[in-house]
Design a protein around this motif. Structure first.
Motif, short mmCIF file in Angstrom:
data_model
loop_
_atom_site.label_atom_id
_atom_site.label_comp_id
_atom_site.label_asym_id
_atom_site.label_seq_id
_atom_site.Cartn_x
_atom_site.Cartn_y
_atom_site.Cartn_z
N THR A 194 0.83 -1.20 0.00
CA THR A 194 0.00 0.00 0.00
C THR A 194 0.87 1.25 0.00
O THR A 194 0.57 2.22 -0.71
N ARG A 195 1.92 1.24 0.77
CA ARG A 195 2.84 2.39 0.81
C ARG A 195 3.46 2.65 -0.55
O ARG A 195 3.47 3.79 -1.04
N ALA A 196 3.98 1.58 -1.19
CA ALA A 196 4.63 1.75 -2.49
C ALA A 196 3.62 2.24 -3.54
O ALA A 196 3.93 3.12 -4.36
N SER A 197 2.42 1.67 -3.53
CA SER A 197 1.41 2.07 -4.50
C SER A 197 0.96 3.51 -4.29
O SER A 197 0.75 4.26 -5.26
N THR A 198 0.83 3.91 -3.03
CA THR A 198 0.42 5.29 -2.74
C THR A 198 1.49 6.29 -3.14
O THR A 198 1.18 7.37 -3.68
N ILE A 199 2.74 5.96 -2.90
CA ILE A 199 3.84 6.85 -3.31
C ILE A 199 3.84 7.03 -4.83
O ILE A 199 4.01 8.15 -5.34
N GLU A 200 3.63 5.94 -5.56
CA GLU A 200 3.57 6.02 -7.03
C GLU A 200 2.39 6.88 -7.48
O GLU A 200 2.53 7.71 -8.41
N THR A 201 1.24 6.71 -6.84
CA THR A 201 0.06 7.48 -7.21
C THR A 201 0.24 8.96 -6.90
O THR A 201 -0.19 9.83 -7.68
N LEU A 202 0.86 9.26 -5.77
CA LEU A 202 1.06 10.66 -5.38
C LEU A 202 1.95 11.41 -6.38
O LEU A 202 1.88 12.64 -6.47
N ARG A 227 -8.24 5.40 -3.85
CA ARG A 227 -8.98 4.51 -4.73
C ARG A 227 -8.08 3.88 -5.79
O ARG A 227 -8.20 2.68 -6.08
N ASN A 228 -7.19 4.64 -6.36
CA ASN A 228 -6.27 4.10 -7.37
C ASN A 228 -5.16 3.27 -6.74
O ASN A 228 -4.64 2.34 -7.38
N SER A 229 -4.79 3.56 -5.51
CA SER A 229 -3.73 2.82 -4.86
C SER A 229 -4.18 1.45 -4.37
O SER A 229 -3.35 0.58 -4.08
N LEU A 230 -5.48 1.26 -4.25
CA LEU A 230 -6.00 0.00 -3.71
C LEU A 230 -5.96 -1.15 -4.71
O LEU A 230 -6.08 -2.31 -4.30
N ILE A 231 -5.82 -0.86 -6.00
CA ILE A 231 -5.86 -1.93 -7.00
C ILE A 231 -4.76 -2.97 -6.78
O ILE A 231 -5.04 -4.17 -6.77
N PRO A 232 -3.49 -2.58 -6.58
CA PRO A 232 -2.48 -3.61 -6.28
C PRO A 232 -2.76 -4.37 -4.99
O PRO A 232 -2.50 -5.57 -4.89
N MET A 233 -3.31 -3.68 -4.01
CA MET A 233 -3.61 -4.35 -2.75
C MET A 233 -4.75 -5.35 -2.90
O MET A 233 -4.73 -6.43 -2.30
N VAL A 234 -5.75 -5.00 -3.71
CA VAL A 234 -6.84 -5.94 -3.97
C VAL A 234 -6.29 -7.18 -4.68
O VAL A 234 -6.70 -8.31 -4.39
N THR A 235 -5.36 -6.99 -5.60
CA THR A 235 -4.72 -8.11 -6.28
C THR A 235 -3.99 -9.00 -5.28
O THR A 235 -4.03 -10.24 -5.36
N ASP A 236 -3.33 -8.36 -4.33
CA ASP A 236 -2.56 -9.11 -3.33
C ASP A 236 -3.46 -9.90 -2.39
O ASP A 236 -3.00 -10.84 -1.75
N THR A 237 -4.73 -9.53 -2.31
CA THR A 237 -5.64 -10.20 -1.39
C THR A 237 -5.77 -11.69 -1.72
O THR A 237 -5.86 -12.53 -0.81
N GLY A 238 -5.79 -12.03 -3.01
CA GLY A 238 -5.90 -13.44 -3.38
C GLY A 238 -4.73 -14.25 -2.86
O GLY A 238 -4.90 -15.37 -2.36
N THR A 239 -3.51 -13.71 -2.98
CA THR A 239 -2.33 -14.39 -2.45
C THR A 239 -2.39 -14.47 -0.94
O THR A 239 -2.06 -15.51 -0.34
#
Length: 308
Positions: A194-202, A227-239
């Motif tokens: 979440t941190r990495a995705s949020t930094i990229e989105t910012l 909202r845009n940062s949650l997509i990688p985290m949602v993907t990670d939920t399956g793993t």
């Protein structure tokens, strides 16, 4: 979207067959006589042991046992455990307990991961960010059973804040300590993602444009960035669900939680084929359906995604 859902549902069939075949073979290949192990040192006459083997078809070849089990599954008959209780009844009794434990753990883990991950991204390279990353690395490195025994000893035995074991007290409040243990096993990687995705989105141009238009951080962060940062985290939920199931088995054994994981662990010790294969089969089906749900959530988070 209907065709996409149908195609994904049909994918469950080969996954189901492959998983049940593999698990059944692994249990079949385990050394030792499960019937003799049921009686320990006090062995009954061989004739009585043979009656039990015949009842469960344990003397039949592997493929015959597997096809017999598979035909039972198609009739929604999961077989009978070595204790004489139908596996479906055991599953109906234990699955709600594990479900409560999983829901508590997921809410704690992902709620904390989102809050800490976004805060670490906003305050990147500060003392707070460094401290949270170190804590996350600690929980990544420490096995779940170490965390479980530590929490059980300090918070359960020494401080008395929680009951050291769950047992019959398996309501929402009784599962808090094992849920915390399980949540920490999946929190660390989710927070870092979440941190990495949020930094990229910012760093995106449209975020700077939003700030340039005068929108406040309270508006930009939760509505646009999160909202845009949650997509990688949602993907990670399956793993993470796979990790959750493995962690639940260990955690339930530590805290004596009468759930699916603890029952599966005891069944493995007894070489109880019907229970092991049936429980793992349920895990596989739930895992596949959960990943389908995750894929469908992409469209809600990002309207540009289309299903074909």
């Amino acid at each position: 979207m209907g065709y996409y859902i149908l195609r994904r549902v049909l994918q469950v069939i080969p996954v189901f067959l492959g998983a049940t075949l593999l698990i059944y073979f692994m249990v079949f290949a385990m050394p030792g006589d499960p019937v003799a192990a049921m009686f320990g040192d006090k062995q009954p006459p061989e004739a009585q042991l043979q009656i039990i083997r015949d009842r469960y078809m344990l003397d039949e070849p592997f493929i015959v046992q597997y096809l017999n089990y598979l035909s039972g599954i198609l009739r929604l008959d999961f077989g009978v455990g070595y204790n004489g209780q139908p596996v479906i009844e055991t599953l109906a009794r234990t699955f709600p307990v594990t479900l409560r434990l999983a829901v508590e753990a997921v809410v704690m883990a992902f709620g904390l991961a989102i809050i800490i991950g976004v805060a670490s991204a906003i305050f990147k390279n500060t003392w707070f960010d460094h401290a949270m990353l170190i804590i996350a690395l600690v929980f990544v490195a420490v096995p779940v059973f170490v965390v479980g025994f530590t929490f059980q000893f300090f918070f359960g035995v020494q401080l008395g804040w929680f009951s050291p074991t769950v047992g019959s007290d398996n309501g929402w409040s009784g599962l808090i300590l094992p849920a915390i243990t399980l949540a920490l096993s999946i929190y660390a990687s989710s927070m870092r993602l979440t941190r990495a995705s949020t930094i990229e989105t910012l760093g995106q141009d449209w975020v700077r444009t939003a700030y340039g238009k005068g929108l406040s951080r309270r508006r930009v962060i939760p509505v646009h960035v999160l909202r845009n940062s949650l997509i990688p985290m949602v993907t990670d939920t399956g793993t993470q669900f796979g990790i959750l199931m493995v962690g639940a088995t260990v955690t339930e054994a530590i805290f004596n939680v009468p759930g699916v994981g603890n029952t599966l662990y005891q069944a493995i010790l007894r070489h109880e084929t019907p229970t092991i294969v049936s429980f793992v089969t349920i895990f596989v089906v739930v895992y596949v359906l959960l990943n389908l749900l995750i894929d469908l959530l992409y469209g809600l988070l990002d309207p540009r995604i289309r299903y074909v």
